[in-house]
Design an enzyme around this catalytic site. Structure first.
Site, PDB file in Angstrom:
ATOM      1  N   GLU A   1      -6.889   5.100   7.635  1.00 20.18           N
ATOM      2  CA  GLU A   1      -6.602   6.514   7.362  1.00 20.18           C
ATOM      3  C   GLU A   1      -7.812   7.186   6.725  1.00 20.18           C
ATOM      4  OE1 GLU A   1      -2.937   5.752   5.323  1.00 20.18           O
ATOM      5  OE2 GLU A   1      -2.015   5.246   7.242  1.00 20.18           O
TER       6      GLU A   1
ATOM      7  N   GLY B   1       2.186   2.528  10.769  1.00 17.83           N
ATOM      8  CA  GLY B   1       3.157   3.605  10.596  1.00 17.83           C
ATOM      9  C   GLY B   1       3.810   4.035  11.903  1.00 17.83           C
TER      10      GLY B   1
ATOM     11  N   HIS C   1      -9.633   1.621   4.575  1.00 13.61           N
ATOM     12  CA  HIS C   1      -8.368   1.802   5.303  1.00 13.61           C
ATOM     13  C   HIS C   1      -8.597   2.767   6.479  1.00 13.61           C
ATOM     14  CE1 HIS C   1      -4.274   2.896   6.302  1.00 13.61           C
ATOM     15  NE2 HIS C   1      -3.926   1.755   5.732  1.00 13.61           N
TER      16      HIS C   1
ATOM     17  N   SER D   1       3.094  -1.901  10.388  1.00  9.23           N
ATOM     18  CA  SER D   1       4.543  -1.969  10.625  1.00  9.23           C
ATOM     19  C   SER D   1       5.138  -3.348  10.362  1.00  9.23           C
ATOM     20  CB  SER D   1       4.882  -1.490  12.039  1.00  9.23           C
ATOM     21  OG  SER D   1       4.458  -0.154  12.219  1.00  9.23           O
TER      22      SER D   1
ATOM     23  N   LYS E   1       0.178   4.262  -0.394  1.00  6.36           N
ATOM     24  CA  LYS E   1      -0.456   5.477   0.161  1.00  6.36           C
ATOM     25  C   LYS E   1      -0.192   6.670  -0.771  1.00  6.36           C
ATOM     26  CE  LYS E   1      -0.212   3.379   4.665  1.00  6.36           C
ATOM     27  NZ  LYS E   1      -0.146   3.506   6.109  1.00  6.36           N
TER      28      LYS E   1
ATOM     29  N   GLU F   1      -5.698  -4.579  10.471  1.00  8.35           N
ATOM     30  CA  GLU F   1      -4.680  -3.552  10.709  1.00  8.35           C
ATOM     31  C   GLU F   1      -5.000  -2.811  12.006  1.00  8.35           C
ATOM     32  OE1 GLU F   1      -2.681  -2.534   6.691  1.00  8.35           O
ATOM     33  OE2 GLU F   1      -4.311  -1.134   7.011  1.00  8.35           O
TER      34      GLU F   1
ATOM     35  N   ASN G   1       0.870  -1.178   0.000  1.00  7.73           N
ATOM     36  CA  ASN G   1       0.000   0.000   0.000  1.00  7.73           C
ATOM     37  C   ASN G   1       0.906   1.225   0.000  1.00  7.73           C
ATOM     38  OD1 ASN G   1      -1.780   2.057   0.507  1.00  7.73           O
ATOM     39  ND2 ASN G   1      -2.310   1.398   2.592  1.00  7.73           N
TER      40      ASN G   1
HETATM   41  P1  PGA Z   1       2.608   0.437   7.653  1.00  7.40           P
HETATM   42  O1  PGA Z   1       1.176   0.640   6.943  1.00  7.40           O
HETATM   43  O2  PGA Z   1       3.164  -0.866   7.139  1.00  7.40           O
HETATM   44  O3  PGA Z   1       3.419   1.623   7.231  1.00  7.40           O
HETATM   45  O4  PGA Z   1       2.354   0.397   9.128  1.00  7.40           O
HETATM   46  C1  PGA Z   1       0.306  -0.438   6.731  1.00  7.40           C
HETATM   47  C2  PGA Z   1      -0.987   0.079   6.144  1.00  7.40           C
HETATM   48  O5  PGA Z   1      -1.449   1.159   6.551  1.00  7.40           O
HETATM   49  O6  PGA Z   1      -1.580  -0.554   5.251  1.00  7.40           O
END
Ligand code: PGA
Length: 257
Positions: A101, A177, A99, A217, A15, A171, A13
């Protein structure tokens, strides 16, 4: 050797990262090293503006293309939005939906996400539906109820036939992140709960086919223990998918499970 009927999946992903030139730079080494890899399902989800570039580069490879969102209508007066058919036009086959976010920053609700999940299937896109609890929900031990509710509403508009093609991504919001990962035990516990829920609602045979990815992460240093869990069928990778060496390493780790 992990005994699972499901092929492991590593999905990147990206982003809101990567211009077209940066997309070329990132995908070239990935294509070189794992472009014909068929033991693992590999998906990359660039931003809309890099889909054309990525689509051309991935043509003829075993790597599938995904998008990060769409608007659930065929066309019309939806300024700033992208339709599922526009994604298909770039040979997109997966789409990340729900997601955290988008839930947090853009106010997306489960009912709206459910509409998108159903629309994705109607337009031959495989949804990667993201679910997960926030830090305060975990601190209050509400994670199981939160996950069940997200599944209940998010999957309310799909048939059992569609459900078996679904990809889910657990997640935990507190792990995205942040560098903080769920322990393999914490993740497995929720993945087992998700599969149990799927089995109650769609039947055991279908539940066995659904891919449940872990996201938050995941990186080469912690992936092996997570991927070895019986109900973890791969990873949805944010930060580590922006670096070719890390992404390739994750695929190699998945192959060794
Ligand atoms: P990350 O993001 O691996 O940077 O924690 C995962 C995601 O949001 O899909």
């Amino acid at each position: 050797m992990k005994k699972s009927p499901r092929k492991l999946m590593i999905a990147g992903n990206w982003k809101m990262n990567k211009t077209r030139a940066e997309t070329r730079e990132l995908l070239r080494p990935i294509l070189h090293d794992v472009g014909q890899e068929r033991e693992i399902s590999i998906v990359v989800c660039p931003p809309f503006t890099a889909l054309g570039e990525a689509s051309q580069l991935l043509d003829g490879s075993a790597i599938a293309l995904g998008a990060q969102n769409f608007y659930p209508a065929i066309s019309g007066a939806f300024t700033g939005e992208i339709s599922p058919d526009m994604l298909r036009d770039f040979y997109v086959s997966y789409v990340i939906l729900g997601h955290s976010e988008r839930r947090q920053l853009l106010g997306e609700k489960d009912e709206w996400i459910a509409e998108k999940v159903a629309c994705a299937f109607r337009h031959h896109l495989t949804p990667i539906l993201c679910i997960g609890e926030t830090l305060s929900e975990r601190e209050n031990a509400e994670q199981d109820a939160v996950i069940r509710h997200q599944l209940e509403v998010g999957l309310s508009q799909i048939s059992p036939e569609e459900a078996q093609q679904l990809v889910l991504a657990y997640e935990p919001v507190w792990a995205i992140g942040t560098g903080k990962t769920a322990t393999p035990e914490q993740a497995q516990e929720i993945h087992a709960l998700i599969r149990h829920w799927l089995s109650e609602h769609f039947g055991q045979e279908i539940a066995k086919k659904v891919h449940i990815l872990y996201g938050g992460s995941m990186k080469p240093s912690n992936a092996a223990d997570l991927l070895a869990q019986p109900d973890i069928d791969g990873g949805l990778i944010g930060g580590a998918s922006l670096n070719a060496n890390d992404f390739i390493a994750l695929i190699e780790i998945a192959k060794g499970i």
